[in-house]
Scaffold this motif. Structure first.
Motif, PDB file in Angstrom:
ATOM      1  N   PHE A 134       0.861  -1.183   0.000  1.00  0.00           N
ATOM      2  CA  PHE A 134       0.000   0.000   0.000  1.00  0.00           C
ATOM      3  C   PHE A 134       0.895   1.229   0.000  1.00  0.00           C
ATOM      4  CE2 PHE A 134      -2.881   2.794   2.871  1.00  0.00           C
ATOM      5  CZ  PHE A 134      -3.280   3.562   1.780  1.00  0.00           C
ATOM      6  N   ILE A 135       0.758   2.060  -1.039  1.00  0.00           N
ATOM      7  CA  ILE A 135       1.520   3.306  -1.121  1.00  0.00           C
ATOM      8  C   ILE A 135       0.558   4.462  -0.885  1.00  0.00           C
ATOM      9  CG2 ILE A 135       2.999   4.774  -2.507  1.00  0.00           C
ATOM     10  CD1 ILE A 135       4.017   2.404  -3.976  1.00  0.00           C
ATOM     11  N   GLY A 136       0.824   5.222   0.171  1.00  0.00           N
ATOM     12  CA  GLY A 136      -0.070   6.310   0.548  1.00  0.00           C
ATOM     13  C   GLY A 136       0.199   7.596  -0.205  1.00  0.00           C
ATOM     14  N   GLY A 137      -0.671   8.572   0.036  1.00  0.00           N
ATOM     15  CA  GLY A 137      -0.587   9.853  -0.637  1.00  0.00           C
ATOM     16  C   GLY A 137       0.340  10.837   0.046  1.00  0.00           C
ATOM     17  N   GLY A 138       0.470  11.995  -0.577  1.00  0.00           N
ATOM     18  CA  GLY A 138       1.383  13.027  -0.110  1.00  0.00           C
ATOM     19  C   GLY A 138       1.920  13.746  -1.328  1.00  0.00           C
ATOM     20  N   ASN A 139       3.223  14.006  -1.354  1.00  0.00           N
ATOM     21  CA  ASN A 139       3.816  14.651  -2.518  1.00  0.00           C
ATOM     22  C   ASN A 139       4.329  13.610  -3.509  1.00  0.00           C
ATOM     23  OD1 ASN A 139       6.351  15.865  -4.007  1.00  0.00           O
ATOM     24  ND2 ASN A 139       5.010  17.569  -3.456  1.00  0.00           N
ATOM     25  N   THR A 140       3.812  13.656  -4.721  1.00  0.00           N
ATOM     26  CA  THR A 140       4.127  12.648  -5.727  1.00  0.00           C
ATOM     27  C   THR A 140       5.590  12.688  -6.158  1.00  0.00           C
ATOM     28  OG1 THR A 140       1.850  12.855  -6.547  1.00  0.00           O
ATOM     29  CG2 THR A 140       3.397  11.691  -7.938  1.00  0.00           C
ATOM     30  N   PHE A 141       6.169  13.878  -6.218  1.00  0.00           N
ATOM     31  CA  PHE A 141       7.572  13.993  -6.613  1.00  0.00           C
ATOM     32  C   PHE A 141       8.490  13.384  -5.552  1.00  0.00           C
ATOM     33  CE2 PHE A 141       5.327  17.205  -8.980  1.00  0.00           C
ATOM     34  CZ  PHE A 141       5.909  17.146 -10.240  1.00  0.00           C
ATOM     35  N   GLN A 142       8.201  13.694  -4.292  1.00  0.00           N
ATOM     36  CA  GLN A 142       8.969  13.105  -3.202  1.00  0.00           C
ATOM     37  C   GLN A 142       8.833  11.580  -3.203  1.00  0.00           C
ATOM     38  OE1 GLN A 142      11.028  14.423  -0.765  1.00  0.00           O
ATOM     39  NE2 GLN A 142      11.376  12.287  -0.208  1.00  0.00           N
ATOM     40  N   LEU A 143       7.622  11.106  -3.425  1.00  0.00           N
ATOM     41  CA  LEU A 143       7.369   9.667  -3.450  1.00  0.00           C
ATOM     42  C   LEU A 143       8.161   8.983  -4.553  1.00  0.00           C
ATOM     43  CD1 LEU A 143       5.905   7.033  -2.811  1.00  0.00           C
ATOM     44  CD2 LEU A 143       3.940   7.884  -4.112  1.00  0.00           C
ATOM     45  N   LEU A 144       8.063   9.493  -5.774  1.00  0.00           N
ATOM     46  CA  LEU A 144       8.736   8.835  -6.895  1.00  0.00           C
ATOM     47  C   LEU A 144      10.251   8.859  -6.716  1.00  0.00           C
ATOM     48  CD1 LEU A 144       8.282   7.383  -9.583  1.00  0.00           C
ATOM     49  CD2 LEU A 144       8.512   9.598 -10.723  1.00  0.00           C
ATOM     50  N   PRO A 174      12.911  13.916  -8.947  1.00  0.00           N
ATOM     51  CA  PRO A 174      13.118  12.486  -9.220  1.00  0.00           C
ATOM     52  C   PRO A 174      13.966  12.339 -10.479  1.00  0.00           C
ATOM     53  CG  PRO A 174      10.900  13.146  -9.843  1.00  0.00           C
ATOM     54  CD  PRO A 174      11.521  14.338  -9.174  1.00  0.00           C
ATOM     55  N   PRO A 175      14.625  11.214 -10.668  1.00  0.00           N
ATOM     56  CA  PRO A 175      15.480  11.039 -11.842  1.00  0.00           C
ATOM     57  C   PRO A 175      14.710  11.045 -13.155  1.00  0.00           C
ATOM     58  CG  PRO A 175      15.275   8.980 -10.620  1.00  0.00           C
ATOM     59  CD  PRO A 175      14.678  10.051  -9.769  1.00  0.00           C
ATOM     60  N   THR A 176      13.430  10.783 -13.083  1.00  0.00           N
ATOM     61  CA  THR A 176      12.559  10.772 -14.261  1.00  0.00           C
ATOM     62  C   THR A 176      11.125  10.941 -13.783  1.00  0.00           C
ATOM     63  OG1 THR A 176      11.737   9.422 -16.117  1.00  0.00           O
ATOM     64  CG2 THR A 176      12.451   8.244 -14.148  1.00  0.00           C
ATOM     65  N   PHE A 177      10.247  11.369 -14.683  1.00  0.00           N
ATOM     66  CA  PHE A 177       8.821  11.426 -14.374  1.00  0.00           C
ATOM     67  C   PHE A 177       8.141  10.080 -14.657  1.00  0.00           C
ATOM     68  CE2 PHE A 177       8.668  16.263 -15.319  1.00  0.00           C
ATOM     69  CZ  PHE A 177       9.210  16.523 -14.067  1.00  0.00           C
TER      70      PHE A 177
END
Length: 242
Positions: A89-99, A147-150
């Motif tokens: 389960f991967i939760g929400g927050g900042n998508t850039f930080q997550l990736l 992140p290194p890539t989108f």
């Protein structure tokens, strides 16, 4: 666990107005995980800074549903944690930080392997739903890190815009609507469709079948086409064939 099948539960959000964390999706989560005899969930809190607090929040909710939760940061090795997981389960927050954190911890390919080859159940919420798609280019979040890539996990061959908001005809705000921003995204050739998931919308993917569930529907944006309204219960399996 059935091998070679894709099992995803992608939530537009973790919380809807007037309810507790994951409450609106509780029955869907129970049914989804129980089908695959999941008892233990590996939670990935990388989208927020305080991993302990975020994991405890998820643990508190999911334990009331009957599941045990372990944060990936509590394990000795992220790669081996994914390899041994019953479900993620991967939760929400900042998508850039997550990736960025998924790449930094070298678990992008391990997650892809477990989900796409082994059939490990995957639950994503908000940012966790964003990274399940082709790229994070349709996130609503600010790029606070690089992140290194989108390019994301590509568990589905299209993009999603969680927390999709319809234009408000009575609003005096003159900035771009969410629909206009998605149309701008499609001005670049070769971009995949975008599923705008309203608050409370859930996408359930099992094998080659995808169905909208939850409290409300979604809006589908495809290049050079008019947006299409999709109600709860809509079969969107065609999106998996892109």
């Amino acid at each position: 666990m059935a091998a070679c099948t894709k099992n995803l539960l992608l939530l537009s959000t973790s919380t809807v107005h007037g309810t507790e964390y994951l409450q609106y999706a509780s029955e869907h989560i129970k049914i989804f995980l129980s089908k695959w005899n999941v008892s233990n969930i590996l939670f990935i809190p990388y989208a927020l800074k305080d991993y302990d607090a975020y994991t405890n929040k998820a643990r508190k909710a999911l334990e009331t549903f009957g599941f045990k939760v372990k944060g990936i940061h509590e394990m000795d090795n992220p790669v081996s944690a994914v390899a041994k997981a019953e479900a993620v389960f991967i939760g929400g927050g900042n998508t850039f930080q997550l990736l960025k954190s998924l790449y930094d911890n070298k678990i992008v390919e391990p997650i892809q392997q477990r989900v796409l080859k082994d059939g490990m159940p995957y639950i994503g919420s908000s940012a966790g739903t964003n990274v399940a798609t082709v790229s994070i280019c349709t996130t609503n979040d600010m790029p606070i890190v690089y992140p290194p890539t989108f390019q994301a996990l590509s568990l589905v061959p299209f993009n999603i815009n969680p927390h999709y908001l319809d234009p408000d005809p009575s609003s005096k705000h003159m900035g771009e609507t969410r629909e206009e921003r998605i149309r701008q995204y499609h001005e670049i050739s070769g971009m995949p469709p975008v599923l705008g998931m309203r608050e409370g919308c859930i996408l359930h993917v099992e094998g080659n079948k995808a169905v909208l569930k939850g409290l409300c529907g979604a809006k589908l944006f495809s290049p050079a086409k008019q947006p299409k309204e999709l109600d709860v219960g809509a079969d969107v399996s065609f999106l998996l064939q892109i």
